[in-house]
Design a protein around this motif. Structure first.
Motif, PDB file in Angstrom:
ATOM      1  N   GLY A   1      60.707  -7.652 -76.051  1.00  0.00           N
ATOM      2  CA  GLY A   1      61.230  -6.780 -75.003  1.00  0.00           C
ATOM      3  C   GLY A   1      62.740  -6.737 -74.928  1.00  0.00           C
ATOM      4  O   GLY A   1      63.300  -6.340 -73.907  1.00  0.00           O
ATOM      5  N   HIS A   2      63.418  -7.084 -76.018  1.00  0.00           N
ATOM      6  CA  HIS A   2      64.887  -7.121 -76.010  1.00  0.00           C
ATOM      7  C   HIS A   2      65.471  -5.781 -76.444  1.00  0.00           C
ATOM      8  O   HIS A   2      66.202  -5.702 -77.429  1.00  0.00           O
TER       9      HIS A   2
ATOM     10  N   LEU B   1      57.122  -1.787 -70.408  1.00  0.00           N
ATOM     11  CA  LEU B   1      56.883  -3.005 -69.639  1.00  0.00           C
ATOM     12  C   LEU B   1      56.210  -3.996 -70.587  1.00  0.00           C
ATOM     13  O   LEU B   1      54.988  -3.997 -70.744  1.00  0.00           O
ATOM     14  N   LEU B   2      57.007  -4.834 -71.219  1.00  0.00           N
ATOM     15  CA  LEU B   2      56.496  -5.772 -72.221  1.00  0.00           C
ATOM     16  C   LEU B   2      57.406  -6.988 -72.281  1.00  0.00           C
ATOM     17  O   LEU B   2      58.582  -6.881 -72.652  1.00  0.00           O
ATOM     18  N   ARG B   3      56.873  -8.122 -71.864  1.00  0.00           N
ATOM     19  CA  ARG B   3      57.625  -9.378 -71.839  1.00  0.00           C
ATOM     20  C   ARG B   3      58.965  -9.209 -71.102  1.00  0.00           C
ATOM     21  O   ARG B   3      58.958  -8.944 -69.913  1.00  0.00           O
ATOM     22  N   ASP B   4      60.088  -9.311 -71.788  1.00  0.00           N
ATOM     23  CA  ASP B   4      61.380  -9.234 -71.091  1.00  0.00           C
ATOM     24  C   ASP B   4      61.818  -7.804 -70.788  1.00  0.00           C
ATOM     25  O   ASP B   4      62.811  -7.608 -70.077  1.00  0.00           O
TER      26      ASP B   4
ATOM     27  N   VAL C   1      54.633 -10.110 -68.708  1.00  0.00           N
ATOM     28  CA  VAL C   1      55.838  -9.310 -68.450  1.00  0.00           C
ATOM     29  C   VAL C   1      56.624  -9.950 -67.317  1.00  0.00           C
ATOM     30  O   VAL C   1      56.077 -10.648 -66.460  1.00  0.00           O
ATOM     31  N   LEU C   2      57.917  -9.702 -67.297  1.00  0.00           N
ATOM     32  CA  LEU C   2      58.732 -10.104 -66.164  1.00  0.00           C
ATOM     33  C   LEU C   2      58.342  -9.305 -64.927  1.00  0.00           C
ATOM     34  O   LEU C   2      57.920  -8.154 -65.028  1.00  0.00           O
ATOM     35  N   ASP C   3      58.497  -9.904 -63.769  1.00  0.00           N
ATOM     36  CA  ASP C   3      58.208  -9.223 -62.519  1.00  0.00           C
ATOM     37  C   ASP C   3      59.089  -7.977 -62.393  1.00  0.00           C
ATOM     38  O   ASP C   3      60.314  -8.071 -62.428  1.00  0.00           O
TER      39      ASP C   3
ATOM     40  N   ALA D   1      61.158  -5.988 -85.341  1.00  0.00           N
ATOM     41  CA  ALA D   1      59.791  -6.072 -84.827  1.00  0.00           C
ATOM     42  C   ALA D   1      59.669  -7.147 -83.749  1.00  0.00           C
ATOM     43  O   ALA D   1      59.072  -6.921 -82.683  1.00  0.00           O
ATOM     44  N   GLU D   2      60.239  -8.308 -84.002  1.00  0.00           N
ATOM     45  CA  GLU D   2      60.094  -9.411 -83.066  1.00  0.00           C
ATOM     46  C   GLU D   2      60.864  -9.166 -81.772  1.00  0.00           C
ATOM     47  O   GLU D   2      60.379  -9.482 -80.679  1.00  0.00           O
ATOM     48  N   ARG D   3      62.044  -8.588 -81.885  1.00  0.00           N
ATOM     49  CA  ARG D   3      62.812  -8.325 -80.676  1.00  0.00           C
ATOM     50  C   ARG D   3      62.192  -7.191 -79.856  1.00  0.00           C
ATOM     51  O   ARG D   3      62.292  -7.180 -78.622  1.00  0.00           O
TER      52      ARG D   3
END
Length: 535
Positions: free
Chosen positions: A127-128, A30-33, A410-412, A121-123
């Motif tokens: 959260g991609h 559960l991290l950003r997207d 994080v996204l809902d 690292a960035e993706r």
């Protein structure tokens, strides 16, 4: 598999596990997207029958189907690790096809660069995870196309097609490596079949609009310290979100790290330039750096905004840095070329790539880890799933911050956990500016809630439930569940069922058929019995 042939995949798996280590225990990503939940459902949103553009198809379909037998959190972890592993192993296979003379030393450098770089690292921090599955398919697409194994190409295209971006990346690689009209035709046919879920959803739901052009500037590639935009992209960095960056890339050390990465690539380049089959991938690598850099300039941004307004489906282009993934196959071939100077030089090159990005290890310095949902989340999901009526949520922001999930937004998770339609605007707050989403109905319902609308009025607007997270004001509605984390209000409204579910399920089954069917044919062609029968 001979012991010698097992070295590259074993090394790739070791690096992948070193990167994802904190995720391997109990809990959910559960991290950003990135949102994983124990169970997903074939809701209208999972099929693309919502106001939002179908960016997560057929990923959501796969999660909904497979999470009936495998915990959704475990599935996402498996796919993420597999994506990184495939990137490294595939890089080694590509080197074995194009530069066999570099041996295991060249393959080792290629594996390292494919996994251990700023793009990964960035993706990860953004959260991609499903994009990284597509990224992991790219060297396999190139290697199988160069070997003329078209069923293999179809399989890798379908797997990369877990997301629209992954499919586009893989299709470009396949076309660049294709030799003759037949491979081009097979590639275009397979890509069209794999794209049916989101192409069909776009038409049936009418979810594409020119509003995506409003986010072009917010999602443009970003220059890192000591580097212009071109330098950042050439170093496989420069994601639009400055918060989704390893700490080592937030200082002038980013300049040193980029110079080291490019040095490894440039030193091996002369050897690769002499190989005709490698040249198209090298040209593509240059284009994958230069074009996103141009798109981040003033004229480039204006042009991209105009294009997306004219052709809404091209909203996929606005995150320019993600297309730098197309440089990876060319980069790994060039990096493998350092082996011409000896095994020791190759080992030093691989070690240097790791040394200049030390915080990719162990979940990007611990930022990528498994979290545990409070008891309220499964409890609320069970109540909604027992009576799946449309759900409104407060706060209305698409991105949330939970004390139990760490400091990153994080996204809902709720839309991924319930079979009901969750009404949300999709608006994003980036750099103090709101990038509007496509959720007109969700925005209208949020305004009703903010205005204190009665239960009757909310029900008439098609709201069945309201979920309110801790910290939001209480509502004057019947309470179905309440604790310190969530409050669930029962409203009782309904909405007409979306049309086109059968058509969308059929489109997804075409994609699944391509994935399974092409994989089975490609695997049978490689079986020992089949190979012996040809001798």
């Amino acid at each position: 598999m001979k012991a010698r042939h097992a070295v590259a995949p074993a090394y790739a798996l070791a690096l992948s596990l070193l990167v994802t280590g904190p995720l391997l225990g109990p809990g959910y990503l559960l991290l950003r997207d990135a949102v994983s939940t124990p169970r997903s459902y074939l809701s209208d949103a999972a099929l693309g029958l919502s106001e939002a553009a179908p960016r997560a198809l057929p990923q959501d379909f796969l999660l909904a189907v497979v999470s009936t037998v495998v915990d959704g959190g475990v599935l996402v972890k498996i796919l993420l690790v597999a994506g990184l592993w495939l990137a490294g192993w595939g890089a080694a296979r590509l080197v074995a096809v194009v530069l066999p003379q570099t041996g295991m030393a060249g393959q080792g450098v290629a594996v390292t660069l494919a996994i251990w770089n700023p793009y990964v690292a960035e993706r990860l921090l953004q959260g991609h995870w499903s994009l990284l599955v597509g990224y992991g398919c790219l060297p396999w697409v190139a290697a199988t196309m160069l070997r003329g194994r078209l069923w293999g190409v179809v399989f890798w295209l379908a797997l990369a097609g877990l997301t629209p971006t992954g499919l586009i990346l893989a299709t470009v690689i396949a076309l660049v490596c294709a030799r003759g009209w037949r491979p081009v035709g097979v590639t275009l046919a397979a890509a069209t079949g794999a794209a049916l879920p989101w192409l069909t959803a776009s038409v049936v739901a009418g979810s594409l609009s020119g509003s995506a052009s409003a986010g072009v500037r917010a999602f443009a590639a970003r220059a890192e310290p000591g580097l212009g935009t071109v330098g950042s992209l050439a170093g496989l960095g420069g994601i639009w979100n400055g918060q989704s960056v390893p700490v080592s890339r937030t200082t002038l050390f980013a300049l040193v790290a980029t110079l080291v990465l490019l040095a490894v690539v440039v030193v091996g380049l002369p050897m690769v330039l002499r190989v005709r089959t490698a040249r198209p991938l090298l040209v593509l690598a240059v284009a994958a750096v230069v074009l996103p850099a141009l798109a981040a300039t003033g004229p480039g941004l204006a042009a991209l905004e105009a294009v997306i307004r004219a052709v809404p489906g091209l909203g996929l282009l606005r995150d320019g840095q993600k297309w730098v993934a197309l440089a990876m196959p060319g980069y790994v071939l060039a990096a493998a070329g350092v082996a011409r100077y000896g095994r020791a030089v190759a080992v030093v090159g691989a070690a240097a790539l790791i040394a200049v990005l030390p915080d990719l290890a162990w979940g990007v310095a611990g930022q990528l880890r498994a979290v545990h949902y409070p008891a309220a989340w499964p409890a609320v999901a069970r109540l909604i799933n027992a009576d799946p009526r449309p759900v409104a949520v407060l706060p209305a922001d698409s991105m949330r911050q939970f004390r139990w999930a760490g400091p990153a937004p994080v996204l809902d998770p709720l839309p991924r956990w319930v079979s009901a339609d969750v009404l949300a605007s999709g608006d994003l707050l980036i750099g103090g500016k709101t990038v509007p989403g496509e959720g007109t109905r969700g925005r209208e319902v949020t305004e009703l809630l903010a205005g204190g609308a009665s239960r009757e009025r909310l029900a008439a607007a098609g709201v069945g439930w309201v979920v309110v997270e801790s910290g939001s004001p209480a509502l004057d509605l019947p309470v179905a569940y309440r604790d310190d984390d969530l409050t669930l209000y029962r409203v009782g409204g309904t909405a007409p069922a979306a049309s086109g579910r059968g058509l969308l399920i059929g489109a997804h089954l075409v994609w699944l058929g391509l994935l399974v069917g092409a994989g089975a044919v490609a695997a049978s062609a490689l079986s020992p019995n089949r190979r012996r029968s040809r001798t």
